[in-house]
Design a protein around this motif. Structure first.
Motif, PDB file in Angstrom:
ATOM      1  N   ALA A  88       0.833  -1.201   0.000  1.00 23.81           N
ATOM      2  CA  ALA A  88       0.000   0.000   0.000  1.00 23.81           C
ATOM      3  C   ALA A  88       0.871   1.256   0.000  1.00 23.81           C
ATOM      4  O   ALA A  88       0.590   2.235  -0.717  1.00 23.81           O
ATOM      5  N   ALA A  89       1.944   1.223   0.792  1.00 21.59           N
ATOM      6  CA  ALA A  89       2.838   2.388   0.834  1.00 21.59           C
ATOM      7  C   ALA A  89       3.502   2.589  -0.524  1.00 21.59           C
ATOM      8  O   ALA A  89       3.624   3.727  -1.004  1.00 21.59           O
ATOM      9  N   ASN A  90       3.898   1.498  -1.160  1.00 19.05           N
ATOM     10  CA  ASN A  90       4.494   1.612  -2.502  1.00 19.05           C
ATOM     11  C   ASN A  90       3.518   2.228  -3.490  1.00 19.05           C
ATOM     12  O   ASN A  90       3.868   3.104  -4.270  1.00 19.05           O
ATOM     13  N   MET A  91       2.265   1.746  -3.443  1.00 15.29           N
ATOM     14  CA  MET A  91       1.291   2.251  -4.408  1.00 15.29           C
ATOM     15  C   MET A  91       0.962   3.712  -4.129  1.00 15.29           C
ATOM     16  O   MET A  91       0.849   4.528  -5.055  1.00 15.29           O
ATOM     17  N   LEU A  92       0.862   4.053  -2.841  1.00 14.40           N
ATOM     18  CA  LEU A  92       0.580   5.447  -2.501  1.00 14.40           C
ATOM     19  C   LEU A  92       1.728   6.356  -2.961  1.00 14.40           C
ATOM     20  O   LEU A  92       1.501   7.427  -3.526  1.00 14.40           O
ATOM     21  N   ALA A  93       2.958   5.910  -2.720  1.00 11.78           N
ATOM     22  CA  ALA A  93       4.115   6.719  -3.106  1.00 11.78           C
ATOM     23  C   ALA A  93       4.103   6.970  -4.615  1.00 11.78           C
ATOM     24  O   ALA A  93       4.469   8.043  -5.089  1.00 11.78           O
ATOM     25  N   ASP A  94       3.666   5.964  -5.343  1.00 10.14           N
ATOM     26  CA  ASP A  94       3.650   6.099  -6.796  1.00 10.14           C
ATOM     27  C   ASP A  94       2.430   6.879  -7.289  1.00 10.14           C
ATOM     28  O   ASP A  94       2.510   7.636  -8.248  1.00 10.14           O
ATOM     29  N   GLN A  95       1.300   6.697  -6.633  1.00 15.27           N
ATOM     30  CA  GLN A  95       0.034   7.183  -7.174  1.00 15.27           C
ATOM     31  C   GLN A  95      -0.494   8.468  -6.537  1.00 15.27           C
ATOM     32  O   GLN A  95      -1.484   9.009  -7.003  1.00 15.27           O
ATOM     33  N   LEU A  96       0.125   8.927  -5.458  1.00 11.14           N
ATOM     34  CA  LEU A  96      -0.378  10.162  -4.863  1.00 11.14           C
ATOM     35  C   LEU A  96      -0.301  11.252  -5.933  1.00 11.14           C
ATOM     36  O   LEU A  96       0.780  11.560  -6.432  1.00 11.14           O
ATOM     37  N   PRO A  97      -1.440  11.825  -6.324  1.00 11.78           N
ATOM     38  CA  PRO A  97      -1.403  12.753  -7.452  1.00 11.78           C
ATOM     39  C   PRO A  97      -0.711  14.068  -7.094  1.00 11.78           C
ATOM     40  O   PRO A  97      -0.646  14.446  -5.933  1.00 11.78           O
ATOM     41  N   ALA A  98      -0.219  14.728  -8.091  1.00 16.93           N
ATOM     42  CA  ALA A  98       0.415  16.025  -7.884  1.00 16.93           C
ATOM     43  C   ALA A  98      -0.638  17.078  -7.554  1.00 16.93           C
ATOM     44  O   ALA A  98      -0.391  18.000  -6.781  1.00 16.93           O
ATOM     45  N   LEU A  99      -1.820  16.933  -8.139  1.00 19.00           N
ATOM     46  CA  LEU A  99      -2.887  17.923  -7.956  1.00 19.00           C
ATOM     47  C   LEU A  99      -4.090  17.300  -7.267  1.00 19.00           C
ATOM     48  O   LEU A  99      -4.448  16.157  -7.536  1.00 19.00           O
ATOM     49  N   LYS A 100      -4.708  18.091  -6.411  1.00 21.30           N
ATOM     50  CA  LYS A 100      -5.876  17.582  -5.681  1.00 21.30           C
ATOM     51  C   LYS A 100      -7.003  17.151  -6.617  1.00 21.30           C
ATOM     52  O   LYS A 100      -7.752  16.234  -6.308  1.00 21.30           O
ATOM     53  N   GLU A 101      -7.095  17.808  -7.770  1.00 17.97           N
ATOM     54  CA  GLU A 101      -8.222  17.468  -8.658  1.00 17.97           C
ATOM     55  C   GLU A 101      -8.123  16.038  -9.178  1.00 17.97           C
ATOM     56  O   GLU A 101      -9.104  15.469  -9.634  1.00 17.97           O
ATOM     57  N   ASN A 102      -6.926  15.459  -9.101  1.00 19.33           N
ATOM     58  CA  ASN A 102      -6.784  14.086  -9.587  1.00 19.33           C
ATOM     59  C   ASN A 102      -6.959  13.034  -8.494  1.00 19.33           C
ATOM     60  O   ASN A 102      -6.770  11.847  -8.747  1.00 19.33           O
TER      61      ASN A 102
END
Ligand SMILES: Cc1cc2nc3c(=O)[nH]c(=O)nc-3n(C[C@H](O)[C@H](O)[C@H](O)COP(=O)(O)OP(=O)(O)OC[C@H]3O[C@@H](n4cnc5c(N)ncnc54)[C@H](O)[C@@H]3O)c2cc1C
Lengths: 232, 515
Positions: free
Chosen positions: B361-375
């Motif tokens: 989960a931490a790996n996926m979050l690190a990769d997928q946390l979007p740069a912009l809130k709208e995403n």
């Protein structure tokens, strides 16, 4: 199997040390330890490589004297076949160790399995409870080796920090025999050396390590000489 | 408002989940550098961590390496040892002793070349267990040997391995490393309240001693209480207690009789009347616990059973009882908050799935946390889909162990009742009666347990597979070579590999080479 005990003026008062100019204890050794202060002298005769000590996993520097385990192409009954003999060979069966690194005192230990160490013939070690001049001189050489071991460890540490060591498998094809791999050898990576930053170069120079690096690279020329020797 | 960038993450909770996640994020975002995304972790000085969770999966090696932790430092500071799989004892029958290994190493990756059909035909020798036909690791683990030598690189094994570790010491190691090396900010305070924005997202957390703490994104690592996602945001919990029946654990830490007592090289899991006992060996003690269903055994009986298992050594030792919430949240990620760890989901720790799903989960979050809130909504839906899948498959895999058991106690009969077996598991079990396990049964890239794990459990539990069309398996010669190789390796590695303690002593002294 080596078995080491500390030399003791009481226990060993009647013991003697013989010298063996043939270094017969290395007859079956395809690698032999070498220290950094010997690199320049050794580079003209042997490839200098790095291997992991199977007991500690720590790297050590070695000369290659054979291209397969059990083979020493420099050993000959007529005499050692190279213009340089590593100090560890010359000092055998003596070794200096520091049982307590804080005090810095050295203790001289001997490989009791060696027939060079015996009560019958050779140079006397003790006289009237005191080390003979001969033993003092041999012990001095062993301590000098022990000190250079520390320098070698520092040198290897620097190579590791600069990521200059790479694992290499030598694939050897002796004439008329099947090819085989000699594994577990580490060499200096020339490409990586070329990519060092100025600052990293400087650290090599400041540690007086450039010459040693150079000697290791030069010694690679001896690989083909070694293979040549193996087919003779 | 909608095009705002995400520049800060606040992790609430400092257990294994909190620190693994914070460290991973900070490492991935390069948070130690000025201008990078900031990672802050708040931990209560008063609420203890769960204090268990000592078995890991081989993924932990990649995780530690990614975080820049030296393997020797980790081993030394966490009293950690090498884990080479799990030995399941008495899972098959109530009255006939039997055991099998679920290992981490197989001579052939079954998705490339599946040896099972040839083993079933006796090509590895009659009476040879599946595990010992396809892997040397079972014998090595039984002998208490390490999976590697001192000459191996850090994190490299002769055989694949994970670790057993002290959970409290592990959180301490991560806590130091994350702050000193990775740039995680640490706040010691109790979160008293969570304030929500009008759209239901988290606006801030209110603490007792550090005021109001705000971030662009929140990670809920508060353990079973699920303070942010569950309590504040009201995301519901889906219990799976009808599928997995255990609901409590009682644990005892058992010091070794002498400092040089041998250390088990795999987790032991021994079936009991109403659950099973784990037995994990660290360097200084064993961690032992009975996971049970309180519907089938009283708490007192469960503790007695655990004490019997340990023997007289348990007489002076204290037992600790834990209630387990078995199930998962309806969503793991909701708006600007994701739950990781016990706050997200938990199933009984039979296959050490919890920590590796935290890592995942931490790996996926690190990769997928979007740069912009709208995403955020897009990332939310991807994450939820992925982890719903992973948890459901984990539940299936745990259930598999029970579904194949022939134990006769009421708990075990209930645990394998057909109506409680998820349909997805019933389907594959049906096909595996006449067909080999296939890579196509594991088509998803993020399958939590690989094909080889299923095979170790299936064949170890004595699953009856009657392959139809034996003519389909034409590579008997190749299979025979692999079986031979396993026997050679089994012999050779017994000579070469050191005992766990012997290797650990050398590692403490010399460390591993990075090369
Ligand atoms: C019996 C048992 C055995 C297990 N065995 C294994 C195993 O072998 N392998 C495995 O992978 N997993 C195992 N697990 C699961 C594993 O223990 C957990 O997944 C792991 O420890 C992560 O826990 P956590 O960090 O989510 O929660 P916790 O450890 O509960 O941490 C919660 C954190 O939140 C903080 N917190 C709580 N409330 C507040 C507040 N109001 N303000 C500030 N901070 C707060 C606490 O201080 C704490 O730091 C086991 C679990 C159980 C119950």
């Amino acid at each position: 199997m080596t078995q080491r005990i500390a030399l003791d003026s009481q226990q060993h008062q009647h013991y003697k040390l013989q010298e063996d100019k043939l270094f017969s204890h290395t007859k079956l050794a395809h690698i032999l330890p070498l220290e950094v202060n010997e690199f320049a002298a050794a580079a003209a005769y042997f490839p200098i490589v790095f291997v992991k000590d199977s007991n500690t996993g720590q790297f050590r520097a070695c000369v290659m004297t054979g291209i397969k385990p059990g083979q020493n192409l420099y050993w000959h009954q007529a005499g050692w076949q190279a213009g340089y003999t590593p100090q560890a060979l010359r000092n055998y069966p003596l070794l200096a160790v520091q049982p307590d690194t804080t005090s810095g005192d050295y203790v001289i230990v001997v490989d009791t399995q060696s027939s060079l160490f015996n009560p019958q013939s050779g140079h006397s070690l003790f006289a009237a409870g005191q080390a003979t001049e001969y033993l003092q001189q041999r012990a001095g050489a062993a301590i000098a080796q022990a000190k250079s071991v520390l320098l070698t460890q520092q040198f290897i540490q620097l190579l590791l920090e600069l990521e200059l060591l790479v694992a290499r498998t030598l694939t050897l094809t002796p004439q008329g025999a099947e090819a085989y791999d000699l594994t577990g050898l580490y060499l200096i990576d020339e490409q990586r050396l070329a990519e060092l930053t100025d600052q990293q170069w400087l650290s090599l120079r400041q540690n007086n390590s450039l010459l040693a690096v150079h000697a290791v690279l030069m010694s690679m020329n001896q690989v083909s000489a070694l293979i040549q020797r193996s087919v003779l | 408002m909608q095009t705002e960038a995400i520049r800060s993450v606040l992790v609430v909770g400092g257990g294994t989940a909190g620190w693994l996640t914070a460290a991973n994020l900070a490492q991935s975002f390069n948070s130690a550098e000025p201008g990078a995304i900031q990672v802050t972790l708040i931990e209560s000085p008063d609420i203890a961590t769960i204090g268990v969770g000592e078995g890991t999966w081989p993924t932990m090696r990649a995780t530690l390496q990614k975080l820049g932790i030296k393997e020797e430092d980790f081993l030394r500071s966490c009293n950690a040892t090498f884990k080479q799989g799990t030995k399941f004892v008495d899972w098959q029958h109530s009255d006939l002793p039997a055991s099998y290994h679920h290992l981490f190493t197989s001579v052939s990756d079954p998705t490339q070349f599946n040896l099972a059909p040839y083993w079933l035909q006796g090509r590895a020798g009659q009476h040879k267990s599946y595990a010992s036909a396809v892997s040397a690791q079972g014998v090595i683990a039984e002998l208490g040997l390490a999976p590697k030598k001192i000459t191996n690189k850090a994190y490299e094994g002769v055989l694949n391995y994970a670790y057993h570790l002290d959970a409290g010491k592990f959180a301490d190691l991560l806590k130091n490393h994350a702050q000193q090396k990775l740039g995680v900010h640490f706040i010691s305070a109790n979160v008293l309240d969570v304030s929500l924005a009008i759209d239901g997202s988290i606006a801030a957390v209110i603490t007792d001693s550090a005021g109001r703490q705000q971030a662009d994104f929140y990670v809920d690592c508060t353990g079973f209480q699920s303070l942010l996602l569950g309590k504040a945001m009201g995301v519901g919990f889906r219990p799976v207690s009808d599928t997995l029946l255990t609901d409590h654990a009682v644990t005892i830490q058992v010091p070794y009789p002498t400092p040089d007592s041998p250390i088990n090289a795999c987790t032991h899991s021994t079936a009991q009347a109403a659950g099973w006992i784990w037995d994990i060996g660290l360097t200084n003690r064993r961690g032992v616990g009975y996971v049970y269903s309180s519907n089938y055994v009283s708490h007192e009986q469960a503790e007695q059973c655990l004490r019997r298992y340990i023997g007289p050594a348990a007489d002076t030792l204290e037992a600790r009882k834990l209630a387990m919430q078995v199930g998962y949240r309806e969503k793991f990620w909701h708006k600007n908050c994701v739950a990781i760890g016990l706050s997200a989901a938990f199933v009984e720790p039979l296959e050490a799935s919890a920590i590796f799903l935290i890592e995942a989960a931490a790996n996926m979050l690190a990769d997928q946390l979007p740069a912009l809130k709208e995403n955020l909504p897009l990332a939310e839906s991807k994450f939820n889909k992925s982890f719903l899948f992973r948890w459901q498959r984990t539940i299936d895999f745990i259930k598999l162990h029970y579904a194949l058991s022939g134990r006769t106690e009421p708990f075990w009969q209930a645990a394998r009742a057909k109506q409680l077996i998820p349909q997805s598991l019933q389907d594959v079990l049906q096909s595996w009666q006449t067909q080999p396990v296939s890579p196509y049964d594991f088509a998803h890239v993020y399958e939590p347990f690989p094909m080889e794990s299923y095979q170790y459990v299936l064949y170890g539990m004595g699953f009856k597979q009657q392959l139809a069309d034996l003519q389909r398996y034409q590579q008997g010669g190749k299979a025979a070579l692999y079986f031979q190789r396993v026997q050679q390796l089994t012999h050779q590695l017994q000579q070469e590999l050191p005992a766990q303690r012997e290797l650990l002593a050398k590692i403490y002294r010399y460390g591993f080479s990075a090369l």
